[in-house]
Design a protein around this motif. Structure first.
Motif, PDB file in Angstrom:
ATOM      1  N   LEU A 103     -11.543  49.377   2.969  1.00  0.00           N
ATOM      2  CA  LEU A 103     -10.237  49.237   2.338  1.00  0.00           C
ATOM      3  C   LEU A 103      -9.298  48.591   3.345  1.00  0.00           C
ATOM      4  O   LEU A 103      -9.069  49.127   4.428  1.00  0.00           O
ATOM      5  CB  LEU A 103      -9.721  50.625   1.928  1.00  0.00           C
ATOM      6  N   VAL A 104      -8.755  47.412   2.989  1.00  0.00           N
ATOM      7  CA  VAL A 104      -7.928  46.681   3.966  1.00  0.00           C
ATOM      8  C   VAL A 104      -6.433  46.809   3.713  1.00  0.00           C
ATOM      9  O   VAL A 104      -5.638  46.755   4.643  1.00  0.00           O
ATOM     10  CB  VAL A 104      -8.327  45.183   4.045  1.00  0.00           C
ATOM     11  N   PHE A 105      -6.026  46.963   2.444  1.00  0.00           N
ATOM     12  CA  PHE A 105      -4.619  47.257   2.193  1.00  0.00           C
ATOM     13  C   PHE A 105      -4.454  47.761   0.749  1.00  0.00           C
ATOM     14  O   PHE A 105      -5.338  47.592  -0.096  1.00  0.00           O
ATOM     15  CB  PHE A 105      -3.694  46.057   2.461  1.00  0.00           C
ATOM     16  N   THR A 106      -3.336  48.409   0.514  1.00  0.00           N
ATOM     17  CA  THR A 106      -3.013  48.897  -0.827  1.00  0.00           C
ATOM     18  C   THR A 106      -1.623  48.407  -1.206  1.00  0.00           C
ATOM     19  O   THR A 106      -0.824  48.017  -0.347  1.00  0.00           O
ATOM     20  CB  THR A 106      -3.044  50.439  -0.897  1.00  0.00           C
ATOM     21  N   THR A 107      -1.329  48.425  -2.500  1.00  0.00           N
ATOM     22  CA  THR A 107      -0.004  48.056  -3.009  1.00  0.00           C
ATOM     23  C   THR A 107       0.443  49.152  -3.985  1.00  0.00           C
ATOM     24  O   THR A 107      -0.232  50.166  -4.135  1.00  0.00           O
ATOM     25  CB  THR A 107      -0.060  46.704  -3.745  1.00  0.00           C
ATOM     26  N   ASP A 108       1.538  48.923  -4.676  1.00  0.00           N
ATOM     27  CA  ASP A 108       2.005  49.901  -5.657  1.00  0.00           C
ATOM     28  C   ASP A 108       0.963  50.131  -6.748  1.00  0.00           C
ATOM     29  O   ASP A 108       0.838  51.241  -7.277  1.00  0.00           O
ATOM     30  CB  ASP A 108       3.314  49.418  -6.304  1.00  0.00           C
ATOM     31  N   TYR A 109       0.221  49.067  -7.074  1.00  0.00           N
ATOM     32  CA  TYR A 109      -0.725  49.173  -8.189  1.00  0.00           C
ATOM     33  C   TYR A 109      -2.190  49.012  -7.789  1.00  0.00           C
ATOM     34  O   TYR A 109      -3.073  49.386  -8.573  1.00  0.00           O
ATOM     35  CB  TYR A 109      -0.403  48.104  -9.256  1.00  0.00           C
ATOM     36  N   MET A 112      -7.253  46.792  -2.163  1.00  0.00           N
ATOM     37  CA  MET A 112      -7.980  45.594  -1.754  1.00  0.00           C
ATOM     38  C   MET A 112      -9.034  45.951  -0.717  1.00  0.00           C
ATOM     39  O   MET A 112      -8.724  46.551   0.318  1.00  0.00           O
ATOM     40  CB  MET A 112      -6.993  44.574  -1.172  1.00  0.00           C
ATOM     41  N   TYR A 113     -10.289  45.590  -1.009  1.00  0.00           N
ATOM     42  CA  TYR A 113     -11.403  45.861  -0.108  1.00  0.00           C
ATOM     43  C   TYR A 113     -11.962  44.567   0.473  1.00  0.00           C
ATOM     44  O   TYR A 113     -11.809  43.485  -0.101  1.00  0.00           O
ATOM     45  CB  TYR A 113     -12.539  46.576  -0.859  1.00  0.00           C
ATOM     46  N   LYS A 114     -12.626  44.715   1.604  1.00  0.00           N
ATOM     47  CA  LYS A 114     -13.353  43.591   2.209  1.00  0.00           C
ATOM     48  C   LYS A 114     -14.827  43.981   2.265  1.00  0.00           C
ATOM     49  O   LYS A 114     -15.176  45.073   2.722  1.00  0.00           O
ATOM     50  CB  LYS A 114     -12.850  43.302   3.623  1.00  0.00           C
ATOM     51  N   GLY A 115     -15.692  43.073   1.770  1.00  0.00           N
ATOM     52  CA  GLY A 115     -17.116  43.366   1.788  1.00  0.00           C
ATOM     53  C   GLY A 115     -17.831  42.777   0.583  1.00  0.00           C
ATOM     54  O   GLY A 115     -17.317  41.879  -0.097  1.00  0.00           O
ATOM     55  N   ASP A 116     -19.013  43.306   0.313  1.00  0.00           N
ATOM     56  CA  ASP A 116     -19.872  42.810  -0.761  1.00  0.00           C
ATOM     57  C   ASP A 116     -19.504  43.492  -2.077  1.00  0.00           C
ATOM     58  O   ASP A 116     -19.421  44.717  -2.155  1.00  0.00           O
ATOM     59  CB  ASP A 116     -21.333  43.101  -0.411  1.00  0.00           C
ATOM     60  N   ILE A 335      -8.285  46.649  -8.783  1.00  0.00           N
ATOM     61  CA  ILE A 335      -9.233  46.870  -7.689  1.00  0.00           C
ATOM     62  C   ILE A 335      -9.810  45.509  -7.339  1.00  0.00           C
ATOM     63  O   ILE A 335     -10.288  44.781  -8.214  1.00  0.00           O
ATOM     64  CB  ILE A 335     -10.375  47.818  -8.114  1.00  0.00           C
ATOM     65  N   GLY A 336      -9.740  45.152  -6.052  1.00  0.00           N
ATOM     66  CA  GLY A 336     -10.221  43.844  -5.639  1.00  0.00           C
ATOM     67  C   GLY A 336     -11.101  43.912  -4.409  1.00  0.00           C
ATOM     68  O   GLY A 336     -11.024  44.857  -3.623  1.00  0.00           O
ATOM     69  N   ILE A 337     -11.934  42.893  -4.264  1.00  0.00           N
ATOM     70  CA  ILE A 337     -12.784  42.792  -3.077  1.00  0.00           C
ATOM     71  C   ILE A 337     -13.062  41.326  -2.777  1.00  0.00           C
ATOM     72  O   ILE A 337     -13.194  40.503  -3.683  1.00  0.00           O
ATOM     73  CB  ILE A 337     -14.108  43.582  -3.250  1.00  0.00           C
ATOM     74  N   GLU A 338     -13.118  41.016  -1.500  1.00  0.00           N
ATOM     75  CA  GLU A 338     -13.424  39.655  -1.047  1.00  0.00           C
ATOM     76  C   GLU A 338     -14.358  39.766   0.148  1.00  0.00           C
ATOM     77  O   GLU A 338     -14.100  40.550   1.070  1.00  0.00           O
ATOM     78  CB  GLU A 338     -12.142  38.903  -0.680  1.00  0.00           C
ATOM     79  N   ILE A 339     -15.432  38.991   0.127  1.00  0.00           N
ATOM     80  CA  ILE A 339     -16.422  39.064   1.202  1.00  0.00           C
ATOM     81  C   ILE A 339     -15.932  38.364   2.468  1.00  0.00           C
ATOM     82  O   ILE A 339     -16.376  38.670   3.567  1.00  0.00           O
ATOM     83  CB  ILE A 339     -17.776  38.470   0.729  1.00  0.00           C
ATOM     84  N   GLY A 340     -14.988  37.440   2.288  1.00  0.00           N
ATOM     85  CA  GLY A 340     -14.465  36.688   3.431  1.00  0.00           C
ATOM     86  C   GLY A 340     -13.127  37.237   3.910  1.00  0.00           C
ATOM     87  O   GLY A 340     -12.770  38.384   3.630  1.00  0.00           O
ATOM     88  N   PRO A 341     -12.354  36.423   4.626  1.00  0.00           N
ATOM     89  CA  PRO A 341     -11.056  36.865   5.143  1.00  0.00           C
ATOM     90  C   PRO A 341     -10.108  37.277   4.011  1.00  0.00           C
ATOM     91  O   PRO A 341     -10.115  36.667   2.937  1.00  0.00           O
ATOM     92  CB  PRO A 341     -10.526  35.621   5.867  1.00  0.00           C
ATOM     93  N   THR A 342      -9.315  38.292   4.262  1.00  0.00           N
ATOM     94  CA  THR A 342      -8.376  38.786   3.242  1.00  0.00           C
ATOM     95  C   THR A 342      -6.913  38.605   3.661  1.00  0.00           C
ATOM     96  O   THR A 342      -6.007  38.996   2.934  1.00  0.00           O
ATOM     97  CB  THR A 342      -8.633  40.285   2.966  1.00  0.00           C
ATOM     98  N   GLU A 343      -6.695  37.993   4.819  1.00  0.00           N
ATOM     99  CA  GLU A 343      -5.317  37.852   5.326  1.00  0.00           C
ATOM    100  C   GLU A 343      -4.453  37.028   4.372  1.00  0.00           C
ATOM    101  O   GLU A 343      -3.273  37.338   4.156  1.00  0.00           O
ATOM    102  CB  GLU A 343      -5.313  37.206   6.718  1.00  0.00           C
ATOM    103  N   ALA A 344      -5.036  35.953   3.799  1.00  0.00           N
ATOM    104  CA  ALA A 344      -4.254  35.092   2.901  1.00  0.00           C
ATOM    105  C   ALA A 344      -3.841  35.850   1.640  1.00  0.00           C
ATOM    106  O   ALA A 344      -2.753  35.618   1.097  1.00  0.00           O
ATOM    107  CB  ALA A 344      -5.066  33.847   2.530  1.00  0.00           C
ATOM    108  N   ILE A 345      -4.707  36.752   1.176  1.00  0.00           N
ATOM    109  CA  ILE A 345      -4.374  37.548  -0.007  1.00  0.00           C
ATOM    110  C   ILE A 345      -3.211  38.477   0.315  1.00  0.00           C
ATOM    111  O   ILE A 345      -2.252  38.600  -0.457  1.00  0.00           O
ATOM    112  CB  ILE A 345      -5.598  38.348  -0.486  1.00  0.00           C
ATOM    113  N   LYS A 346      -3.291  39.116   1.474  1.00  0.00           N
ATOM    114  CA  LYS A 346      -2.204  40.016   1.892  1.00  0.00           C
ATOM    115  C   LYS A 346      -0.897  39.242   2.032  1.00  0.00           C
ATOM    116  O   LYS A 346       0.173  39.726   1.638  1.00  0.00           O
ATOM    117  CB  LYS A 346      -2.571  40.686   3.214  1.00  0.00           C
ATOM    118  N   GLN A 347      -0.971  38.037   2.556  1.00  0.00           N
ATOM    119  CA  GLN A 347       0.217  37.205   2.726  1.00  0.00           C
ATOM    120  C   GLN A 347       0.848  36.869   1.375  1.00  0.00           C
ATOM    121  O   GLN A 347       2.074  36.832   1.230  1.00  0.00           O
ATOM    122  CB  GLN A 347      -0.147  35.907   3.457  1.00  0.00           C
ATOM    123  N   ARG A 348       0.006  36.655   0.353  1.00  0.00           N
ATOM    124  CA  ARG A 348       0.534  36.355  -0.983  1.00  0.00           C
ATOM    125  C   ARG A 348       1.382  37.516  -1.500  1.00  0.00           C
ATOM    126  O   ARG A 348       2.377  37.306  -2.201  1.00  0.00           O
ATOM    127  CB  ARG A 348      -0.602  36.069  -1.966  1.00  0.00           C
TER     128      ARG A 348
END
Length: 401
Positions: A103-109, A112-116, A335-348
């Motif tokens: 689990l890399v970050f959470t929001t109000d709703y 966001m996970y990183k992995g498979d 609920i979301g997951i991305e196998i690659g970098p998640t920094e850009a998602i957090k920035q959005r």
């Protein structure tokens, strides 16, 4: 690349063996590779050559290659008990080691996970999500920020595709909706899997032109968006209407509606299964990563159409995070997951306000026959509006009296 059902059936384990078998069978090497790499059952003549070489019949070749037609399927069903006992006697395959997810970050709703994505779904409860949107890699040898190998054999790609699809089916609630975005070619295979478990609703053609024509092919101008539900009736289907198509220069009619203008719904035109108003994300203001990115307009439409506030949305292929942003703004749990970098998602999410305004603007310009801006321009240029038609009718009625 030799890890393939056809090569296994022919006991081919090296390139030299492949060339030798092609000579023995008197089948061109390129044709043999075509059958193997494209997962195509051989032509009748070539299939007979293979059967003679292996000392088997066509039925056994079909079974070895997994080419199951309805006649063969019926025979298998008639002998289900014997087949089950045969399968039970086999040694169980070793389970693959599950990959960890973080689990890399959470929001109000959302979360966001990183992995498979398959590893994450295997931890999720059955019948737990209301809406699934999936935009998997297309197996086109494209570079992704994740370093994902987007070019494997068709057999490997389709096996992996079936694996994540079945997990999606399991976690989807009864009455829930599933959308899959892919090239038409892959969606034909995906439909074959989903048709066994879900109810087909629509194949939506989203008209987004590719950059260049492909030689010796029709010009590819759409992506396929599959829409399925679990069970016979959707839990959520919120009718969506679009403004009337008009000339962008003079705001006049493109189509002649004759005497039917007064019968047009003031909330707009019914949404069809051909969407030609979804723009590709090219402008630097809206683009958040180098590889392909989906339009917020596309996800706003899907989420608004097939879910309600408070519902749970799942996207197994995070990409740039468009699904999650749209869900957050539309007040859906996600609920979301991305196998690659998640920094850009957090920035959005840190820059969410302009995206919130964009969606607000989209929604203010839907479910209306004309937007306020267009209505003013039509009036200025002397074109009809629902109000002017109403006044004309009133005048005609008064003249009759």
């Amino acid at each position: 690349m030799l890890d393939n059902q056809l090569y296994k059936a022919l006991n081919i384990q090296s390139d030299n063996e492949l060339k030798n078998v092609a000579k023995i069978l008197k089948i061109p090497l390129s044709t043999l590779k075509y059958y193997a790499e494209r997962n195509i059952f051989p032509s009748e003549a070539d299939a007979n050559k293979m059967c003679e070489y292996l000392g088997i019949d066509i039925l056994e070749l079909q079974l070895k290659l997994g080419s199951i037609d309805y006649n063969l399927l019926k025979k298998l069903m008639n002998h289900s008990k014997e087949i089950r006992s045969l399968i039970e006697d086999e040694e169980p395959q070793e389970e693959k080691e599950k990959k960890s997810v973080d689990l890399v970050f959470t929001t109000d709703y959302g979360k966001m996970y990183k992995g498979d994505c398959i590893s994450l779904m295997q931890t999720m409860e059955s019948n737990s999500v209301d809406l699934i949107f999936a935009d998997p890699p297309f197996n086109l040898d494209k570079q992704y920020e994740s370093g994902y190998n987007d070019k494997v054999s068709e057999q490997e790609y389709l096996q992996w595709t079936e694996q994540w699809l079945l997990e999606c089916v399991r976690i989807l609630k009864d009455g829930g909706a599933m959308f899959v975005w892919n090239l038409p070619k892959w969606n034909t295979y995906i439909s074959t899997t989903l048709n066994r478990y879900l109810e087909f609703r629509h194949w939506i053609a989203v008209d987004i032109k590719y950059r260049l024509p492909i030689k010796n092919r029709l010009y590819p101008s759409h992506y396929g968006l599959l829409y399925y539900i679990k069970g016979s009736k959707p839990n959520s289907f919120n009718e969506s209407r679009l403004p009337l198509e008009i000339c962008r220069h003079c705001a006049g009619d493109i189509h002649d509606y004759g005497g039917y203008k007064d019968k047009l719904n003031e909330k707009g035109i019914n949404l069809t299964d051909v969407w030609d108003d979804i723009p590709p994300v090219r402008h630097s203001k809206y683009k958040t990563r180098g590889s392909n990115e989906l339009s917020l307009k596309l996800l706003e439409r899907i989420i608004s159409l097939a879910s309600n506030e408070g519902d749970t949305v799942f996207d197994p292929f995070g990409g740039s995070g468009t699904t999650y942003i749209a869900s957050e703004i539309l007040k859906r749990k996600w609920i979301g997951i991305e196998i690659g970098p998640t920094e850009a998602i957090k920035q959005r999410f840190e820059d969410i306000e302009w995206q919130r305004e964009y969606i607000k603007d989209l929604q203010s310009n839907s479910n209306v026959l004309f937007t306020e801006k267009i209505k003013k321009k039509r009036i200025a240029n002397g074109h009809w509006t629902p109000e002017t038609i109403g006044k004309k009718k009133e005048k005609q009625q008064s003249l009759k009296i």
